[in-house]
Design an enzyme around this catalytic site. Sequence first.
Site, PDB file in Angstrom:
ATOM      1  CB  SER A  99      -0.957  -0.053   1.188  1.00  0.00           C
ATOM      2  OG  SER A  99      -1.885   0.980   1.119  1.00  0.00           O
ATOM      3  CG  ASP A 240      -2.537   3.993  -1.479  1.00  0.00           C
ATOM      4  OD1 ASP A 240      -3.277   4.022  -2.473  1.00  0.00           O
ATOM      5  OD2 ASP A 240      -2.658   3.131  -0.579  1.00  0.00           O
ATOM      6  CG  ASP A 242      -2.883  -0.612  -2.388  1.00  0.00           C
ATOM      7  OD1 ASP A 242      -2.790   0.565  -1.967  1.00  0.00           O
ATOM      8  OD2 ASP A 242      -3.544  -1.480  -1.797  1.00  0.00           O
ATOM      9  CG  ASP A 244      -6.275   1.080  -1.050  1.00  0.00           C
ATOM     10  OD1 ASP A 244      -5.357   1.929  -1.072  1.00  0.00           O
ATOM     11  OD2 ASP A 244      -6.355   0.205  -0.174  1.00  0.00           O
TER      12      ASP A 244
HETATM   13 MG    MG Z   1      -3.554   1.408  -0.125  1.00  0.00          MG
END
Ligand code: MG
Length: 455
Positions: A99, A240, A242, A244
């Site tokens: 992340s 960020d 990844d 999300d």
């Molecule tokens: Mg994330």
Amino acid sequence: MREKKAKRLFGTNGVRGVVGREMTPLLAMRIGAALGRMRKGRIVVGRDTRTSGEALGAALKAGLLAGGCTVLDAGILPTPALQYIVKGRHSAGAVITASHNPPEYNGVKVIEPDGTEMGDEETLVLEELVLDHPMEVVPWPEMGRAYRAPYLVEEYVEGVLSHFSQGVGEGMTVVVDPGSGAGAHCTPEILRRLGCRVLTVNGQMDGRFPGRQPEPSAEGLRPLADMVRANDASFGVAHDGDADRAVFVDEKGNYVEENCEFALILQMICRDRRGIVVTPVSTSLVVEDVARKNGSEVKYTPVGSIYVARSMISLIGTGSKVIMGGEGNGGLIYPEHQFCRDGAMTAAMMVQLLASGESELSSLVGELPVYHMRKGKIPTRKGERIVQSLAAAYSEEQILTVDGVKLIRGRSWALVRPSGTEPLVRVTVESETEEGADSLFREIMQAVDRIQGSP
Ligand code: MG
């Protein structure tokens, strides 16, 4: 008060650690084998851009295959993309990602067949299989097969696009900073297909993250802000590692505080819907203010997106109308789309919010109520005791014990909660005025000190 059974490997967002130290290919393989045992069938595997992703991914796949699973390798993609792909169509999923953590970190997030992250109970079972049981290897005729499936990400791109009218972004320039992470091929593509003119900063996937850290901080987003100003863009959006989460800079290049981002998107959703907004106890009152003003209400959960997602699902299951969920860090959840934080979807929502051209982002932010936050941490091993003593000390006032203890005092609040991973308590305070925030913060820090000092 809610008791959490201690997890040994997994935190609130999966297993995570420095590669070669806590996170190793051997561990990834064992997680793959354990997951295969729990959710046997067709498993979708993906990863973010980290340099260790390929090695850990190969190991995870080996564990799944040795357990007899079929593996679909979707390659590099955002976590919400993998969640969308898995939802309702596959046995489970796993993403190799850390992340927002620095480049030397990596980890595994396990995704359930309904597209949500694995919950606490199931995670404890998975941990036990990883740590306490020998890895199971199926007989040779039952060995699994792996398939490359980079095309799957298109399902997600089309899934996001399906929520917006065609050409909604026409005439709008936007700048995307995926930070060389997994959002690099989805978000620019989605915004282009919405009709926007899209420019990028850190748009090349690169697991060394040469442009900025995977955590999108105001400091790291200076090049994005410059690019927005230089090109008269309507906004800049950053993810960020990844993707999300999505955070924004306005047309002047100013960082939009994430609780304000949440409030503005909620305000837009409330134009034609009313219901419940689900968010952790740590979220700013600005979100509750906007919800109330628009005939909606806020339901608070423990800190962690999985608790928000699960609570949304269970509220809907009991017939409640849930219009939105999310965290005050740019991780927003749209129930008609899916029950997880989704960065590209949030970027597209911002396009929709500004599409009418009536107001600029900076003026919309300027119209929101202003709050001041203070945050601190206190090293201690007495976290639970501090929480209990505070709950007793403030029992005459309005308190919430959803996660730690939250004292609510008119338009101010203070939250004290033990960290799930470190020996410390986190203190967060919010108030309408700077002085109010300072004085409540001092009061709470002193109260915690007193409890710590008492025998
Ligand atoms: Mg994330």
